[in-house]
Write an enzyme that holds these catalytic residues in place. Structure first.
Site, PDB file in Angstrom:
ATOM      1  N   ASN A  14      36.770  38.972  47.808  1.00 23.43           N
ATOM      2  CA  ASN A  14      36.682  37.807  48.186  1.00 23.43           C
ATOM      3  C   ASN A  14      38.028  37.003  48.584  1.00 23.43           C
ATOM      4  O   ASN A  14      37.880  35.972  49.527  1.00 23.43           O
ATOM      5  CB  ASN A  14      35.917  36.676  47.248  1.00 23.43           C
ATOM      6  CG  ASN A  14      34.286  37.158  47.366  1.00 23.43           C
ATOM      7  OD1 ASN A  14      33.750  36.915  48.243  1.00 23.43           O
ATOM      8  ND2 ASN A  14      33.767  37.657  46.286  1.00 23.43           N
ATOM      9  N   ALA A  16      40.934  39.109  48.963  1.00 25.10           N
ATOM     10  CA  ALA A  16      41.648  40.076  49.824  1.00 25.10           C
ATOM     11  C   ALA A  16      40.849  41.661  50.191  1.00 25.10           C
ATOM     12  O   ALA A  16      40.110  41.716  49.603  1.00 25.10           O
ATOM     13  CB  ALA A  16      43.010  40.599  49.090  1.00 25.10           C
ATOM     14  N   GLY A 122      27.182  43.875  42.573  1.00 23.91           N
ATOM     15  CA  GLY A 122      28.429  44.241  43.154  1.00 23.91           C
ATOM     16  C   GLY A 122      28.973  45.474  43.129  1.00 23.91           C
ATOM     17  O   GLY A 122      29.037  46.374  42.174  1.00 23.91           O
ATOM     18  N   ASP A 124      31.802  46.616  43.910  1.00 26.24           N
ATOM     19  CA  ASP A 124      33.066  46.819  43.327  1.00 26.24           C
ATOM     20  C   ASP A 124      33.039  47.053  41.695  1.00 26.24           C
ATOM     21  O   ASP A 124      33.486  47.650  41.250  1.00 26.24           O
ATOM     22  CB  ASP A 124      34.177  45.767  43.607  1.00 26.24           C
ATOM     23  CG  ASP A 124      33.131  44.272  43.062  1.00 26.24           C
ATOM     24  OD1 ASP A 124      32.157  44.212  43.121  1.00 26.24           O
ATOM     25  OD2 ASP A 124      34.215  43.380  43.233  1.00 26.24           O
ATOM     26  N   ARG A 125      32.140  46.261  41.090  1.00 23.41           N
ATOM     27  CA  ARG A 125      31.683  46.391  39.766  1.00 23.41           C
ATOM     28  C   ARG A 125      31.405  48.007  39.383  1.00 23.41           C
ATOM     29  O   ARG A 125      31.890  48.427  38.349  1.00 23.41           O
ATOM     30  CB  ARG A 125      30.507  45.593  39.151  1.00 23.41           C
ATOM     31  CG  ARG A 125      31.051  44.215  39.566  1.00 23.41           C
ATOM     32  CD  ARG A 125      29.962  43.155  39.078  1.00 23.41           C
ATOM     33  NE  ARG A 125      29.336  43.145  37.780  1.00 23.41           N
ATOM     34  CZ  ARG A 125      28.201  42.591  37.399  1.00 23.41           C
ATOM     35  NH1 ARG A 125      27.346  41.984  38.165  1.00 23.41           N
ATOM     36  NH2 ARG A 125      27.817  42.772  36.038  1.00 23.41           N
ATOM     37  N   SER A 147      38.951  37.485  42.363  1.00 25.09           N
ATOM     38  CA  SER A 147      38.519  35.919  42.547  1.00 25.09           C
ATOM     39  C   SER A 147      37.459  35.436  41.403  1.00 25.09           C
ATOM     40  O   SER A 147      37.863  34.639  40.927  1.00 25.09           O
ATOM     41  CB  SER A 147      37.732  36.048  43.878  1.00 25.09           C
ATOM     42  OG  SER A 147      38.570  36.648  44.889  1.00 25.09           O
TER      43      SER A 147
HETATM   44  N1  LIG Z   1      49.500  38.193  46.964  1.00 27.74           N
HETATM   45  C1  LIG Z   1      48.601  37.612  46.447  1.00 27.74           C
HETATM   46  N2  LIG Z   1      47.664  36.697  47.418  1.00 27.74           N
HETATM   47  C2  LIG Z   1      46.358  36.230  46.669  1.00 27.74           C
HETATM   48  N3  LIG Z   1      46.069  36.582  45.489  1.00 27.74           N
HETATM   49  C3  LIG Z   1      46.851  37.293  44.653  1.00 27.74           C
HETATM   50  C4  LIG Z   1      47.930  37.919  45.038  1.00 27.74           C
HETATM   51  N4  LIG Z   1      48.621  38.510  44.064  1.00 27.74           N
HETATM   52  C5  LIG Z   1      47.650  38.426  43.133  1.00 27.74           C
HETATM   53  N5  LIG Z   1      46.656  37.643  43.360  1.00 27.74           N
HETATM   54  C6  LIG Z   1      45.520  37.074  42.547  1.00 27.74           C
HETATM   55  O1  LIG Z   1      44.410  38.272  42.925  1.00 27.74           O
HETATM   56  C7  LIG Z   1      43.403  37.471  42.522  1.00 27.74           C
HETATM   57  C8  LIG Z   1      42.453  38.265  43.632  1.00 27.74           C
HETATM   58  O2  LIG Z   1      42.342  39.632  43.116  1.00 27.74           O
HETATM   59  P1  LIG Z   1      41.837  40.776  43.671  1.00 27.74           P
HETATM   60  O3  LIG Z   1      42.471  41.027  44.986  1.00 27.74           O
HETATM   61  O4  LIG Z   1      41.379  41.674  42.802  1.00 27.74           O
HETATM   62  O5  LIG Z   1      40.535  39.823  44.057  1.00 27.74           O
HETATM   63  P2  LIG Z   1      39.132  40.045  45.284  1.00 27.74           P
HETATM   64  O6  LIG Z   1      39.108  41.670  44.959  1.00 27.74           O
HETATM   65  O7  LIG Z   1      39.386  39.721  46.202  1.00 27.74           O
HETATM   66  O8  LIG Z   1      38.253  39.508  44.280  1.00 27.74           O
HETATM   67  P3  LIG Z   1      36.786  39.668  44.162  1.00 27.74           P
HETATM   68  O9  LIG Z   1      36.711  41.218  43.916  1.00 27.74           O
HETATM   69  O10 LIG Z   1      36.522  39.037  42.814  1.00 27.74           O
HETATM   70  O11 LIG Z   1      36.092  39.069  45.050  1.00 27.74           O
HETATM   71  C9  LIG Z   1      43.528  36.041  42.830  1.00 27.74           C
HETATM   72  O12 LIG Z   1      42.790  35.139  41.958  1.00 27.74           O
HETATM   73  C10 LIG Z   1      44.975  35.917  42.823  1.00 27.74           C
HETATM   74  O13 LIG Z   1      45.178  34.830  41.591  1.00 27.74           O
HETATM   75  C1  LIG Z   2      30.912  39.246  41.071  1.00 28.51           C
HETATM   76  C2  LIG Z   2      32.015  39.676  42.286  1.00 28.51           C
HETATM   77  C3  LIG Z   2      32.095  38.470  43.204  1.00 28.51           C
HETATM   78  C4  LIG Z   2      33.209  40.384  41.667  1.00 28.51           C
HETATM   79  O1  LIG Z   2      33.853  40.606  43.061  1.00 28.51           O
HETATM   80  C5  LIG Z   2      31.038  40.983  43.274  1.00 28.51           C
HETATM   81  O2  LIG Z   2      31.045  41.955  42.524  1.00 28.51           O
HETATM   82  C6  LIG Z   2      29.815  40.332  43.730  1.00 28.51           C
HETATM   83  O3  LIG Z   2      29.724  39.620  44.648  1.00 28.51           O
HETATM   84  N1  LIG Z   2      28.527  40.803  43.172  1.00 28.51           N
HETATM   85  C7  LIG Z   2      27.184  40.534  43.381  1.00 28.51           C
HETATM   86  C8  LIG Z   2      26.471  40.129  42.170  1.00 28.51           C
HETATM   87  C9  LIG Z   2      26.419  40.872  41.219  1.00 28.51           C
HETATM   88  O4  LIG Z   2      27.513  41.847  41.101  1.00 28.51           O
HETATM   89  O5  LIG Z   2      25.276  40.773  40.424  1.00 28.51           O
HETATM   90  K   LIG Z   3      37.255  43.019  42.668  1.00 28.09           K
END
Ligand SMILES: Nc1ncnc2c1ncn2[C@@H]1O[C@H](COP(=O)(O)OP(=O)(O)OP(=O)(O)O)[C@@H](O)[C@H]1O
Ligand SMILES: CC(C)(CO)[C@@H](O)C(=O)NCCC(=O)O
Ligand SMILES: [K+]
Length: 280
Positions: A14, A16, A122, A124-125, A147
């Site tokens: 969410n 990156a 999810g 990713d989980r 996130s």
């Molecule tokens: N360069 C960066 N830009 C943005 N966020 C960063 C950076 N470096 C570290 N972070 C941290 O990384 C977190 C996001 O982590 P990650 O990239 O694992 O998230 P995500 O995979 O997008 O999240 P999710 O899977 O929960 O949607 C943010 O909460 C932020 O604090």
């Molecule tokens: C919880 C997040 C946002 C973590 O990246 C993702 O795994 C997601 O959108 N999951 C869907 C809901 C669930 O895992 O039950």
């Molecule tokens: K993640």
């Protein structure tokens, strides 16, 4: 199935999109943490940048200059954010028409899933749990601090058994900033010492949000550990000694929160991409 010449693992979150690129010669089985794994090239693309899709294509082109991304290359895409993955998949299809694309679902992950609705889980989980289970003996607790923060249990039988979801550092801080007149945003990447108690506004927010996330994690680890203990007592195998759960931490905020988690744990970067690369 023929082994692809190269795999491009794509973790669409969410905040990156994270990519790990691995070519066949380098696709060796490894027990090592991926940060220490020189065989991959990894890069994160923030979704709040304009042209992030084009940047990804440019980066992959640059990295694979010597060997064209042909039909022998496979993209493995895991997405929890369809609004980002839809345009990205289209862009990949346009830019690399020869390569194959797999949008990974729970059906592709060879791990038993013990939740009500695997399709809602999810990906990713599941992938980070899968990658962790390929490296450590269950039971496991897998924490992804992105996130959202997820704290998931892989039970003693090696099944994904569910978990907990809470807002991550940035989302919690955003909620404070948006819901108040006076509270500023926090830069979580600068590694200021956290003073207890906080002696200014930023310090108080840092201490509060960091404690909110890490104390929740410690409490959830205690809950899951108690549950594993009672399951063991009630099972036929109660005579067997089961190890306490191995706790594995990953995600963009892992480095920031790790020093503040009291429970013993190991940190792995890029566990979702690792799970994608582990698939056959
Ligand atoms: N360069 C960066 N830009 C943005 N966020 C960063 C950076 N470096 C570290 N972070 C941290 O990384 C977190 C996001 O982590 P990650 O990239 O694992 O998230 P995500 O995979 O997008 O999240 P999710 O899977 O929960 O949607 C943010 O909460 C932020 O604090
Ligand atoms: C919880 C997040 C946002 C973590 O990246 C993702 O795994 C997601 O959108 N999951 C869907 C809901 C669930 O895992 O039950
Ligand atoms: K993640």
């Amino acid at each position: 199935m023929k082994r692809p010449a190269g795999v491009i693992a794509v973790d669409v979150g969410n905040t990156a999109v994270k990519l790990s690129l691995c070519s066949n010669d380098l696709a060796v089985e490894t027990e090592a943490a991926d940060a220490a794994n020189p065989d991959w090239i990894h890069r994160s693309f923030a979704l709040d940048r304009s042209q992030w899709c084009e940047s990804i294509v440019d980066w992959v082109r640059e990295q694979t200059r010597s060997e064209a991304v042909s039909e022998a290359w496979q993209w493995r895409i895991a997405s929890v954010n369809q609004r980002a993955s839809d345009p990205l998949c289209k862009q990949i299809e346009r830019s690399f028409p020869e390569s194959t694309r797999r949008l990974i679902s729970y059906r592709d992950v060879p791990m038993p899933i013990d939740v009500e609705s695997p399709a809602q889980l999810g990906i990713d989980r599941l992938l980070s749990a899968f990658a962790a289970h390929n490296r450590y003996t269950a039971p496991l607790i897998v924490i992804d601090a992105g996130s959202a923060v997820t704290v998931d249990l892989v039970n003693a039988a090696g099944a994904f058994a569910g978990g907990a979801i809470l807002p991550g550092l940035t989302l919690q801080t955003n909620a404070l900033t948006m819901g108040t007149a006076a509270l500023p945003m926090i830069d979580w990447q600068n590694s200021d010492v956290v003073s207890i108690p906080g002696r200014n506004t930023v310090g108080a927010i840092r201490l509060g949000v960091l404690t909110s996330v890490t104390a929740s994690i410690d409490r959830l680890i205690a809950y899951y550990s108690q549950r594993l203990d009672s399951q063991r007592l009630h099972s036929q195998r109660s005579s067997e000694t089961t190890q306490p759960p191995v706790v594995i931490l990953c995600g963009g905020d892992a480095a920031v929160i790790s020093p503040h988690i009291q429970s013993k744990h190991v940190t792995h970067t890029h566990l979702v991409c690792q799970g994608l690369l582990d698939l056959t």
